[in-house]
Design an enzyme around this catalytic site. Structure first.
Site, PDB file in Angstrom:
ATOM      1  N   HIS A 184       1.127  -1.262  -0.090  1.00  0.00           N
ATOM      2  CA  HIS A 184       0.092  -0.044   0.102  1.00  0.00           C
ATOM      3  C   HIS A 184       0.620   1.566  -0.266  1.00  0.00           C
ATOM      4  O   HIS A 184       0.262   2.316  -0.705  1.00  0.00           O
ATOM      5  CB  HIS A 184      -0.888   0.257   1.581  1.00  0.00           C
ATOM      6  CG  HIS A 184      -1.796  -1.231   1.317  1.00  0.00           C
ATOM      7  ND1 HIS A 184      -2.808  -1.898   2.208  1.00  0.00           N
ATOM      8  CD2 HIS A 184      -2.593  -1.858   0.252  1.00  0.00           C
ATOM      9  CE1 HIS A 184      -3.587  -2.323   1.758  1.00  0.00           C
ATOM     10  NE2 HIS A 184      -3.234  -2.321   0.370  1.00  0.00           N
ATOM     11  N   HIS A 216      -7.984  -7.525  -7.386  1.00  0.00           N
ATOM     12  CA  HIS A 216      -8.295  -8.499  -6.520  1.00  0.00           C
ATOM     13  C   HIS A 216      -8.718  -7.494  -5.303  1.00  0.00           C
ATOM     14  O   HIS A 216      -7.702  -7.680  -4.711  1.00  0.00           O
ATOM     15  CB  HIS A 216      -7.742  -9.392  -5.987  1.00  0.00           C
ATOM     16  CG  HIS A 216      -7.699 -10.931  -7.674  1.00  0.00           C
ATOM     17  ND1 HIS A 216      -6.409 -10.104  -8.701  1.00  0.00           N
ATOM     18  CD2 HIS A 216      -7.493 -11.826  -7.512  1.00  0.00           C
ATOM     19  CE1 HIS A 216      -6.607 -11.487  -9.436  1.00  0.00           C
ATOM     20  NE2 HIS A 216      -7.365 -12.338  -8.642  1.00  0.00           N
ATOM     21  N   SER A 268      -6.552  -1.810  -0.904  1.00  0.00           N
ATOM     22  CA  SER A 268      -6.523  -0.680  -1.504  1.00  0.00           C
ATOM     23  C   SER A 268      -7.324   0.367  -2.465  1.00  0.00           C
ATOM     24  O   SER A 268      -7.429   0.667  -2.795  1.00  0.00           O
ATOM     25  CB  SER A 268      -6.030  -2.139  -2.743  1.00  0.00           C
ATOM     26  OG  SER A 268      -6.792  -3.249  -2.772  1.00  0.00           O
ATOM     27  N   GLU A 303     -14.510  -7.789  -7.631  1.00  0.00           N
ATOM     28  CA  GLU A 303     -13.928  -8.923  -6.927  1.00  0.00           C
ATOM     29  C   GLU A 303     -15.172 -10.052  -6.873  1.00  0.00           C
ATOM     30  O   GLU A 303     -16.121 -10.128  -6.672  1.00  0.00           O
ATOM     31  CB  GLU A 303     -14.819  -8.438  -4.944  1.00  0.00           C
ATOM     32  CG  GLU A 303     -14.493  -9.042  -3.799  1.00  0.00           C
ATOM     33  CD  GLU A 303     -13.004 -10.353  -3.510  1.00  0.00           C
ATOM     34  OE1 GLU A 303     -12.096  -9.453  -2.985  1.00  0.00           O
ATOM     35  OE2 GLU A 303     -13.027 -11.192  -3.469  1.00  0.00           O
ATOM     36  N   ASP A 337     -13.744 -11.965 -12.195  1.00  0.00           N
ATOM     37  CA  ASP A 337     -13.237 -12.789 -12.249  1.00  0.00           C
ATOM     38  C   ASP A 337     -12.101 -11.617 -12.367  1.00  0.00           C
ATOM     39  O   ASP A 337     -11.708 -11.419 -13.877  1.00  0.00           O
ATOM     40  CB  ASP A 337     -12.719 -13.924 -13.418  1.00  0.00           C
ATOM     41  CG  ASP A 337     -11.535 -14.708 -13.267  1.00  0.00           C
ATOM     42  OD1 ASP A 337     -10.590 -13.901 -12.561  1.00  0.00           O
ATOM     43  OD2 ASP A 337     -11.541 -15.931 -13.029  1.00  0.00           O
ATOM     44  N   GLY A 338     -11.295 -11.561 -11.498  1.00  0.00           N
ATOM     45  CA  GLY A 338     -10.353 -10.201 -12.222  1.00  0.00           C
ATOM     46  C   GLY A 338      -8.891 -10.968 -12.834  1.00  0.00           C
ATOM     47  O   GLY A 338      -8.524  -9.447 -13.361  1.00  0.00           O
ATOM     48  N   ASP A 349      -4.036  -8.835  -7.009  1.00  0.00           N
ATOM     49  CA  ASP A 349      -2.962  -8.764  -5.704  1.00  0.00           C
ATOM     50  C   ASP A 349      -4.510  -9.717  -5.771  1.00  0.00           C
ATOM     51  O   ASP A 349      -4.550  -9.728  -4.812  1.00  0.00           O
ATOM     52  CB  ASP A 349      -3.445  -7.484  -5.023  1.00  0.00           C
ATOM     53  CG  ASP A 349      -3.212  -8.066  -3.454  1.00  0.00           C
ATOM     54  OD1 ASP A 349      -2.369  -8.831  -3.197  1.00  0.00           O
ATOM     55  OD2 ASP A 349      -3.753  -7.308  -2.799  1.00  0.00           O
TER      56      ASP A 349
HETATM   57  N1  SAM Z   1      -5.843  -5.552  -2.869  1.00  0.00           N
HETATM   58  C1  SAM Z   1      -6.537  -5.954  -1.464  1.00  0.00           C
HETATM   59  C2  SAM Z   1      -5.548  -5.159  -0.607  1.00  0.00           C
HETATM   60  O1  SAM Z   1      -4.806  -5.011  -0.786  1.00  0.00           O
HETATM   61  O2  SAM Z   1      -6.717  -4.269   0.481  1.00  0.00           O
HETATM   62  C3  SAM Z   1      -6.413  -7.411  -1.067  1.00  0.00           C
HETATM   63  C4  SAM Z   1      -6.599  -8.300  -2.034  1.00  0.00           C
HETATM   64  S1  SAM Z   1      -6.650 -10.005  -1.686  1.00  0.00           S
HETATM   65  C5  SAM Z   1      -5.045 -10.557  -1.442  1.00  0.00           C
HETATM   66  C6  SAM Z   1      -7.039 -10.727  -2.524  1.00  0.00           C
HETATM   67  C7  SAM Z   1      -8.658 -10.751  -3.140  1.00  0.00           C
HETATM   68  O3  SAM Z   1      -9.180 -11.734  -4.030  1.00  0.00           O
HETATM   69  C8  SAM Z   1      -9.394 -11.237  -1.926  1.00  0.00           C
HETATM   70  O4  SAM Z   1     -10.602 -10.709  -0.944  1.00  0.00           O
HETATM   71  C9  SAM Z   1     -10.360 -12.731  -2.794  1.00  0.00           C
HETATM   72  O5  SAM Z   1     -11.916 -13.145  -1.745  1.00  0.00           O
HETATM   73  C10 SAM Z   1      -9.693 -11.981  -3.969  1.00  0.00           C
HETATM   74  N2  SAM Z   1     -10.282 -13.624  -5.257  1.00  0.00           N
HETATM   75  C11 SAM Z   1     -10.270 -14.686  -5.568  1.00  0.00           C
HETATM   76  N3  SAM Z   1      -9.402 -14.874  -6.284  1.00  0.00           N
HETATM   77  C12 SAM Z   1      -9.926 -13.556  -6.807  1.00  0.00           C
HETATM   78  C13 SAM Z   1     -10.378 -14.094  -8.600  1.00  0.00           C
HETATM   79  N4  SAM Z   1     -10.435 -14.199  -9.326  1.00  0.00           N
HETATM   80  N5  SAM Z   1     -11.095 -12.529  -9.342  1.00  0.00           N
HETATM   81  C14 SAM Z   1     -11.420 -11.535  -8.520  1.00  0.00           C
HETATM   82  N6  SAM Z   1     -11.229 -11.527  -7.196  1.00  0.00           N
HETATM   83  C15 SAM Z   1     -10.510 -12.905  -6.577  1.00  0.00           C
END
Ligand code: SAM
Length: 290
Positions: free
Chosen positions: A28, A51, A112, A130, A155-156, A176
């Site tokens: 961050h 993500h 983030s 998300e 899907d990210g 992420d």
């Molecule tokens: N970027 C955030 C932050 O810095 O505050 C933290 C994200 S965390 C490491 C990863 C997130 O990705 C989780 O909330 C999870 O539910 C989500 N996630 C997992 N697979 C995903 C996908 N294929 N597409 C989008 N989100 C996904």
């Protein structure tokens, strides 16, 4: 009857257990430096957060109590005496955290999307993806009515390809993922390569865990082979490098602003000193230059 989650979603990962830990701090702080740079020009920019998580984390809730990683992350940083030049660089990040905790006690941490939003000007925009249904709903509710933010349950990895280039033609993509599933290293390289072909001038900020040195070496070799230029590698380790334990945090920055390398030269050692849990270090090098 519930709908089965998509194959690419790890249902086990909950960022609430990790919010505000050393990984978040490093990621961050760097994200905030990139946003501050983008703000130097008046033109609008877009951030794509593939993500995104839930955006706001309680540090007093069940998850944070069971796994109080933030105590050794943002908790330590707020108590630390930093050298003035590091303090200046950390200021936008620290002010964003402080704005979540107005009564002086640390009870909430901005993820983030919320951190970015706090740093935005009126013209800047966020697309946040998300895939976890409950997390998506929380993020959507957090930004309800905010015209600068669009939250999508998608899907990210798909978005990484589909959302670039943004119409603003300037900005950054944060990738992420949880790194809880096989294949995420390869997906990262492949996703970046495809997105970069569509938008070669965007800034990409990719996070990866320092957990298995063999996997990190393979990842870096694959990135080198991908033929993308201007890739900076930044790592912070806080504990001895024992394979299988999360001992550090890594970032790849594609197309970093010319200011970033110099800033990280100040920031990384400062964070290493504050966040050390036995043995700390940092690395800053170009994977590929021009
Ligand atoms: N970027 C955030 C932050 O810095 O505050 C933290 C994200 S965390 C490491 C990863 C997130 O990705 C989780 O909330 C999870 O539910 C989500 N996630 C997992 N697979 C995903 C996908 N294929 N597409 C989008 N989100 C996904």
């Amino acid at each position: 009857m519930g709908v089965a989650p998509p194959a690419s979603l790890s249902m086990n990962y909950r960022h609430a257990f990790h919010a505000g830990g050393f990984v978040d701090v490093m990621k961050h702080v760097t994200l905030a430096r990139l946003i501050e740079y983008l703000k130097l020009k008046p033109a609008a920019f877009r951030m794509i957060d593939t993500h995104a998580g839930i955006g706001r984390y309680s540090l007093t809730g069940d998850e944070a109590k069971r796994s109080p990683e933030w105590l050794d992350g943002i908790g330590r940083l707020l108590k630390a005496k930093l050298k003035p030049e590091a303090e200046t660089l950390l200021q936008p990040y620290l002010e964003a955290v402080a704005s979540e905790n107005r009564n002086g006690t640390l009870a909430r941490y901005p993820g983030s999307p919320l951190l970015a939003r706090k740093l935005f000007r009126p013209q800047d925009r966020l697309s946040a993806l998300e895939l976890h249904p409950a997390d998506y709903r929380r993020l959507r509710d957090l930004f309800e009515g905010d015209v600068q933010v669009r939250v999508t349950e998608l899907d990210g990895w798909l978005a990484l390809n589909a959302y670039v280039p943004p119409k603003e033609k300037r900005g950054l993509v944060l990738v992420d993922p949880p790194f809880e599933e096989a294949g995420e290293w390869a997906r990262m390289v492949e996703g970046l390569s495809k997105a970069h072909r569509k938008w070669a001038t965007g800034i990409y900020l990719l996070w990866y865990p320092l957990k298995e040195p063999r996997e990190v070496n393979g990842f870096v070799a694959d990135l080198k082979a991908a033929g993308i230029t201007r890739m900076l590698r930044a790592e912070l380790s806080v504990a001895p490098a024992v394979a299988g334990t999360l001992y550090g945090s890594g970032l790849i920055v594609v197309n970093p602003p010319y200011t970033l390398e110099g800033e990280l030269k100040i920031v990384l050692p400062a964070l290493a000193a504050v966040l050390e849990q036995g043995k700390a270090g940092h690395r800053l090098e170009w994977i590929r230059g021009e």
